[in-house]
Motif scaffolding. Structure first.
Motif, PDB file in Angstrom:
ATOM      1  N   PHE A 109     -10.444  -8.026 -25.442  1.00  0.00           N
ATOM      2  CA  PHE A 109      -9.880  -8.626 -26.657  1.00  0.00           C
ATOM      3  C   PHE A 109     -10.252 -10.109 -26.746  1.00  0.00           C
ATOM      4  CE2 PHE A 109      -5.873  -9.923 -29.081  1.00  0.00           C
ATOM      5  CZ  PHE A 109      -6.393  -9.506 -30.304  1.00  0.00           C
ATOM      6  N   ILE A 110     -10.062 -10.822 -25.636  1.00  0.00           N
ATOM      7  CA  ILE A 110     -10.360 -12.260 -25.635  1.00  0.00           C
ATOM      8  C   ILE A 110     -11.871 -12.493 -25.737  1.00  0.00           C
ATOM      9  CG2 ILE A 110     -10.285 -14.324 -24.135  1.00  0.00           C
ATOM     10  CD1 ILE A 110      -7.409 -13.506 -23.457  1.00  0.00           C
ATOM     11  N   GLY A 111     -12.644 -11.552 -25.173  1.00  0.00           N
ATOM     12  CA  GLY A 111     -14.104 -11.685 -25.224  1.00  0.00           C
ATOM     13  C   GLY A 111     -14.689 -11.317 -26.588  1.00  0.00           C
ATOM     14  N   SER A 112     -13.853 -10.749 -27.480  1.00  0.00           N
ATOM     15  CA  SER A 112     -14.415 -10.223 -28.731  1.00  0.00           C
ATOM     16  C   SER A 112     -14.755 -11.302 -29.746  1.00  0.00           C
ATOM     17  CB  SER A 112     -13.489  -9.169 -29.347  1.00  0.00           C
ATOM     18  OG  SER A 112     -12.299  -9.789 -29.780  1.00  0.00           O
ATOM     19  N   SER A 113     -14.105 -12.468 -29.675  1.00  0.00           N
ATOM     20  CA  SER A 113     -14.488 -13.570 -30.583  1.00  0.00           C
ATOM     21  C   SER A 113     -13.926 -14.892 -30.090  1.00  0.00           C
ATOM     22  CB  SER A 113     -13.978 -13.303 -32.013  1.00  0.00           C
ATOM     23  OG  SER A 113     -12.586 -13.519 -32.088  1.00  0.00           O
ATOM     24  N   THR A 114     -14.549 -15.984 -30.535  1.00  0.00           N
ATOM     25  CA  THR A 114     -14.041 -17.297 -30.113  1.00  0.00           C
ATOM     26  C   THR A 114     -12.702 -17.576 -30.804  1.00  0.00           C
ATOM     27  OG1 THR A 114     -15.460 -18.255 -31.781  1.00  0.00           O
ATOM     28  CG2 THR A 114     -16.228 -18.415 -29.524  1.00  0.00           C
ATOM     29  N   GLU A 115     -12.525 -17.000 -31.992  1.00  0.00           N
ATOM     30  CA  GLU A 115     -11.252 -17.187 -32.705  1.00  0.00           C
ATOM     31  C   GLU A 115     -10.094 -16.633 -31.856  1.00  0.00           C
ATOM     32  OE1 GLU A 115     -10.915 -14.838 -36.268  1.00  0.00           O
ATOM     33  OE2 GLU A 115      -9.025 -15.801 -36.844  1.00  0.00           O
ATOM     34  N   ILE A 116     -10.305 -15.445 -31.293  1.00  0.00           N
ATOM     35  CA  ILE A 116      -9.240 -14.830 -30.485  1.00  0.00           C
ATOM     36  C   ILE A 116      -9.097 -15.580 -29.158  1.00  0.00           C
ATOM     37  CG2 ILE A 116      -8.561 -12.699 -29.281  1.00  0.00           C
ATOM     38  CD1 ILE A 116      -9.676 -11.172 -31.743  1.00  0.00           C
ATOM     39  N   ALA A 117     -10.221 -15.928 -28.545  1.00  0.00           N
ATOM     40  CA  ALA A 117     -10.161 -16.673 -27.282  1.00  0.00           C
ATOM     41  C   ALA A 117      -9.367 -17.966 -27.474  1.00  0.00           C
ATOM     42  CB  ALA A 117     -11.570 -16.977 -26.794  1.00  0.00           C
ATOM     43  N   ASP A 118      -9.597 -18.614 -28.604  1.00  0.00           N
ATOM     44  CA  ASP A 118      -8.911 -19.870 -28.925  1.00  0.00           C
ATOM     45  C   ASP A 118      -7.404 -19.726 -28.979  1.00  0.00           C
ATOM     46  OD1 ASP A 118     -10.812 -21.741 -29.130  1.00  0.00           O
ATOM     47  OD2 ASP A 118     -10.227 -22.349 -31.177  1.00  0.00           O
ATOM     48  N   LYS A 119      -6.960 -18.596 -29.537  1.00  0.00           N
ATOM     49  CA  LYS A 119      -5.517 -18.355 -29.678  1.00  0.00           C
ATOM     50  C   LYS A 119      -4.842 -18.267 -28.312  1.00  0.00           C
ATOM     51  CE  LYS A 119      -5.245 -16.957 -34.276  1.00  0.00           C
ATOM     52  NZ  LYS A 119      -4.580 -17.851 -35.241  1.00  0.00           N
ATOM     53  N   PHE A 120      -5.601 -17.809 -27.307  1.00  0.00           N
ATOM     54  CA  PHE A 120      -5.007 -17.610 -25.984  1.00  0.00           C
ATOM     55  C   PHE A 120      -5.374 -18.721 -24.998  1.00  0.00           C
ATOM     56  CE2 PHE A 120      -4.954 -13.194 -27.639  1.00  0.00           C
ATOM     57  CZ  PHE A 120      -3.615 -12.892 -27.404  1.00  0.00           C
ATOM     58  N   LYS A 121      -5.913 -19.834 -25.515  1.00  0.00           N
ATOM     59  CA  LYS A 121      -6.462 -20.809 -24.554  1.00  0.00           C
ATOM     60  C   LYS A 121      -5.388 -21.472 -23.675  1.00  0.00           C
ATOM     61  CE  LYS A 121      -7.179 -24.879 -27.521  1.00  0.00           C
ATOM     62  NZ  LYS A 121      -6.865 -24.441 -28.890  1.00  0.00           N
ATOM     63  N   ASN A 122      -4.133 -21.519 -24.161  1.00  0.00           N
ATOM     64  CA  ASN A 122      -3.085 -22.124 -23.330  1.00  0.00           C
ATOM     65  C   ASN A 122      -2.078 -21.092 -22.811  1.00  0.00           C
ATOM     66  OD1 ASN A 122      -4.050 -24.779 -23.757  1.00  0.00           O
ATOM     67  ND2 ASN A 122      -3.164 -24.715 -25.820  1.00  0.00           N
ATOM     68  N   THR A 123      -2.475 -19.843 -22.838  1.00  0.00           N
ATOM     69  CA  THR A 123      -1.526 -18.767 -22.512  1.00  0.00           C
ATOM     70  C   THR A 123      -1.531 -18.428 -21.025  1.00  0.00           C
ATOM     71  OG1 THR A 123      -1.843 -17.869 -24.716  1.00  0.00           O
ATOM     72  CG2 THR A 123      -0.950 -16.360 -23.076  1.00  0.00           C
ATOM     73  N   ASP A 124      -0.331 -18.217 -20.489  1.00  0.00           N
ATOM     74  CA  ASP A 124      -0.188 -17.700 -19.134  1.00  0.00           C
ATOM     75  C   ASP A 124      -0.447 -16.191 -19.218  1.00  0.00           C
ATOM     76  OD1 ASP A 124       0.789 -16.467 -16.881  1.00  0.00           O
ATOM     77  OD2 ASP A 124       2.633 -17.642 -16.765  1.00  0.00           O
ATOM     78  N   MET A 125      -1.654 -15.741 -18.825  1.00  0.00           N
ATOM     79  CA  MET A 125      -2.057 -14.355 -19.076  1.00  0.00           C
ATOM     80  C   MET A 125      -1.273 -13.351 -18.232  1.00  0.00           C
ATOM     81  SD  MET A 125      -3.840 -14.465 -21.680  1.00  0.00           S
ATOM     82  CE  MET A 125      -4.157 -12.705 -21.840  1.00  0.00           C
ATOM     83  N   LYS A 126      -0.754 -13.812 -17.095  1.00  0.00           N
ATOM     84  CA  LYS A 126       0.021 -12.887 -16.264  1.00  0.00           C
ATOM     85  C   LYS A 126       1.295 -12.493 -17.019  1.00  0.00           C
ATOM     86  CE  LYS A 126       1.304 -12.263 -11.523  1.00  0.00           C
ATOM     87  NZ  LYS A 126       1.829 -12.923 -10.335  1.00  0.00           N
ATOM     88  N   LYS A 127       1.924 -13.496 -17.591  1.00  0.00           N
ATOM     89  CA  LYS A 127       3.141 -13.269 -18.360  1.00  0.00           C
ATOM     90  C   LYS A 127       2.816 -12.460 -19.624  1.00  0.00           C
ATOM     91  CE  LYS A 127       6.579 -15.884 -20.836  1.00  0.00           C
ATOM     92  NZ  LYS A 127       6.186 -16.855 -21.856  1.00  0.00           N
ATOM     93  N   GLN A 128       1.709 -12.806 -20.254  1.00  0.00           N
ATOM     94  CA  GLN A 128       1.290 -12.141 -21.496  1.00  0.00           C
ATOM     95  C   GLN A 128       1.102 -10.630 -21.278  1.00  0.00           C
ATOM     96  OE1 GLN A 128       1.226 -13.513 -24.368  1.00  0.00           O
ATOM     97  NE2 GLN A 128       0.319 -11.850 -25.529  1.00  0.00           N
ATOM     98  N   LYS A 129       0.522 -10.285 -20.127  1.00  0.00           N
ATOM     99  CA  LYS A 129       0.279  -8.857 -19.852  1.00  0.00           C
ATOM    100  C   LYS A 129       1.597  -8.110 -19.680  1.00  0.00           C
ATOM    101  CE  LYS A 129      -4.253  -9.875 -18.040  1.00  0.00           C
ATOM    102  NZ  LYS A 129      -5.058 -10.241 -16.860  1.00  0.00           N
ATOM    103  N   LEU A 130       2.556  -8.779 -19.051  1.00  0.00           N
ATOM    104  CA  LEU A 130       3.876  -8.149 -18.890  1.00  0.00           C
ATOM    105  C   LEU A 130       4.558  -7.956 -20.243  1.00  0.00           C
ATOM    106  CD1 LEU A 130       5.295 -10.027 -15.751  1.00  0.00           C
ATOM    107  CD2 LEU A 130       4.603  -7.617 -15.912  1.00  0.00           C
ATOM    108  N   MET A 131       4.415  -8.987 -21.100  1.00  0.00           N
ATOM    109  CA  MET A 131       5.043  -8.906 -22.425  1.00  0.00           C
ATOM    110  C   MET A 131       4.427  -7.765 -23.239  1.00  0.00           C
ATOM    111  SD  MET A 131       7.128 -11.594 -22.605  1.00  0.00           S
ATOM    112  CE  MET A 131       7.430 -12.078 -24.253  1.00  0.00           C
TER     113      MET A 131
END
Ligand code: HEM
Length: 137
Positions: free
Chosen positions: A32-54
């Motif tokens: 998902f994050i690799g699919s576009s820079t727009e999407i990557a940008d949205k997650f640039k400050n995200t704690d991905m471990k927490k995000q996956k749990l959510m």
């Protein structure tokens, strides 16, 4: 063809794979994050471990929407968080989201076939319709 069984069996096979039981969510976000820079940008400050749990827990409410037609208030919270006034997730990004999810199932479920793909799409469509509907509400 029973969509509940097809989906539930597939979800059970993929949702706890890998050493950390999180391979499914790792693969999904990589795509998902690799699919576009727009999407990557949205997650640039995200704690991905927490995000996956959510995501793991919110998926349960999406499934519930398909099987019981019950709109849990948590779904409303998530939809509002993503809407125009907050995260501003444009409706077409949900189409990318579902395609990445299906690609992840295709890769990880050894029994993946057309029926399983349809079951996943059906299970997620009410949730996605709801998220898109709430975009400008
Ligand atoms: C049905 C599809 C989706 C579900 C179930 C979902 C679920 C969630 C959940 C549960 C959270 C955490 C909310 C919280 O912190 O309370 C979240 C955050 C977020 N979602 Fe989604 N999401 C979906 C689609 C999308 C899409 C298409 C995008 C587009 C890029 C997106 C981008 C984000 C972002 C940027 C955050 C905030 C991350 C942060 O806290 O830094 N989501 N999502």
């Amino acid at each position: 063809m029973n969509l509940d069984k097809l989906f539930n069996d597939s979800y059970e096979r993929v949702s706890n794979m890998g050493e950390n039981n999180n391979l499914f969510f790792d693969c999904f976000y990589e795509k998902f994050i690799g699919s576009s820079t727009e999407i990557a940008d949205k997650f640039k400050n995200t704690d991905m471990k927490k995000q996956k749990l959510m995501l793991r827990s919110s998926i349960l409410y999406i499934m519930q929407l398909f099987s019981t037609h019950e709109l849990h208030e948590y779904m409303e919270e998530i939809a509002i968080k993503h809407n125009k006034k907050h995260l501003n997730i444009q409706p077409e990004l949900y189409d990318v989201w579902i395609e990445c999810l299906i690609e992840t199932v295709r890769e990880l479920d050894p029994y993946f076939n057309e029926h399983i793909e349809l079951a996943w799409r059906m299970f997620f469509s009410p949730g996605i319709t709801y998220m898109k509907f709430k975009y400008d509400k």
